[in-house]
Design an enzyme around this catalytic site. Structure first.
Site, PDB file in Angstrom:
ATOM      1  CG  ASP A 165      -7.081  -3.166  -2.681  1.00 32.32           C
ATOM      2  OD1 ASP A 165      -7.506  -2.016  -1.897  1.00 32.32           O
ATOM      3  OD2 ASP A 165      -6.115  -3.443  -2.528  1.00 32.32           O
TER       4      ASP A 165
ATOM      5  CB  SER B 128      -0.941   0.087   1.174  1.00 37.84           C
ATOM      6  OG  SER B 128      -1.896   0.945   1.023  1.00 37.84           O
TER       7      SER B 128
ATOM      8  CG  HIS C  13      -5.462  -2.607   0.841  1.00 37.44           C
ATOM      9  ND1 HIS C  13      -4.945  -2.434  -0.372  1.00 37.44           N
ATOM     10  CD2 HIS C  13      -5.088  -1.677   1.935  1.00 37.44           C
ATOM     11  CE1 HIS C  13      -4.139  -1.486   0.023  1.00 37.44           C
ATOM     12  NE2 HIS C  13      -4.075  -0.863   1.318  1.00 37.44           N
TER      13      HIS C  13
END
Lengths: 249, 249
Positions: free
Chosen positions: B195, B119, B227
């Site tokens: 996600d 991320s 995610h």
């Protein structure tokens, strides 16, 4: 009650065997899900994984400021004493309620169950395995509390939950159960030689009882390992493989 | 600053290659150590793993109530704006200070480094890899923020840390850097099709830039994954193997 459940791809086609993982003091259902790393191995072997919580929780549920009593510390017994008895029935929850729920609602084969756990959850795994003959095909434990009737991780909690009559405690002590009846199947126990709670675990009592009974078992004292999830995740693959062999035999 | 470091057994005999893992928003150095499951694979391949924190912390360090600004959200840049500039120098920390410290104090081979992250940390891995040519032999990312200059995960933070002059931002955007210069080595990017932050990642901008440059790269959109660290741990083994191949080539 919240629990975690991992289903392998094989569960799309029909019932799969299940490995129960009982967690230790302070844990919820989530710690082992997140930090144990069992899912990849369970996927390889086609096993489901079930992760119960370690106690009842929520409003109106008794608690204690200590980390080792009350919420997060159910010790897998049915409490008979106030204020615990209304909600703290973790033996029934793990032995009956939750198995009924998951086998009814998911593709879980109730004839093929195995159990493992860590610390207080290792105590739970060993005592449930010996206390419910025929239920589990194999049992293992990571750094289990082995002899709670003779440990500060046990005497305090059993007094609170079960009362001062120690005869009510013996069904919840792995070393006592091993001496009395043992387990009809393979057993695997791993404990680290640098476990910071070594004195509380009383591994020596369980090992002596295993030897006296000639119980089928592998007990490994792993050099340098402590009580943490790094220890658990290191040997998780071997525990899952051990149970898979028993469940797919 | 606190960081995590895993050394494989091979480090007893001399310097080993290192894989850096940069974490995402809200994380400390600990999340990936505990939940990523990389250590077992690093042990197999003889790699060290380094886990930096995601921001400065402590008394006197600026912060913001939002989870995506301030402590836990350094975005791997050197802040030039108040109140961030005194401490928020994460680019220098990850690019220079910490590598110097670990290569001087541990058996780490500074000629064999690779980098990955999740991320915001995937953004960091990609921008450091392209921003420090020759430093890293390979780069990968899990669900990286790919185009922060055009995302709410980027514009807010770059404005706060770097000011309103957007020309100062472009050195910290993986898609812009890919269009300008690319990476001299293999690249692997995994992002889940489910996600929950898909729109903020802007994977499409990076993929377009990779294709336009004919960058050596594998980009995988993994069906059904979100995610979370379950996504990361599922593919961690493949990322470590990918880097090991580049580092031991």
């Amino acid at each position: 009650m919240t629990f975690g459940l991992f289903l392998p791809e094989e569960a799309r086609d029909g019932p799969v065997p299940v490995l129960w993982f009982l967690s230790g003091l302070t844990c919820t259902h989530e710690n082992a899900m997140v930090k144990g790393g069992a899912q990849a191995f369970a996927a390889e072997h086609g096993l489901a994984l079930a992760f119960p919580d370690t106690s009842p929780r929520g409003e109106g549920v008794a608690d204690d400021p200590a980390f080792d009593l009350g919420q997060g510390a159910g010790f897998y017994v049915n409490a008979t004493e106030a204020p615990w008895s209304p909600h703290f029935r973790m033996w029934d929850y793990v032995a009956h309620e939750l198995p009924t729920l998951v086998t009814r609602n998911f593709e879980i084969d109730e004839e093929r169950q195995a159990i493992t756990g860590h610390s207080m959850g290792g105590h739970g795994a060993l005592t449930l395995a010996m206390g419910l003959p025929g239920r589990f095909r194999s049992v293992s434990a990571f750094a289990p509390i082995c002899n709670p009737v003779a440990s500060d991780w046990g005497r305090k909690q059993f007094t609170a939950y079960l009362g001062t009559d120690e005869s009510a405690w013996s069904g919840h002590d792995a070393s006592v159960l091993m001496a009395k009846r043992g387990f009809d199947g393979p057993m695997l126990v791993d404990t680290g030689t640098k476990d910071q709670f070594w004195d509380l675990l009383r591994t020596e009592a369980l090992v002596a009882a295993i030897a006296a009974r000639r119980q089928e078992a592998v007990v490994r004292l792993q050099p340098g390992y402590d009580h943490s999830y790094f220890f658990i995740s290191t040997f998780m693959g071997e525990h899952v493989a051990f149970h898979a062999e028993a469940l797919y035999r």
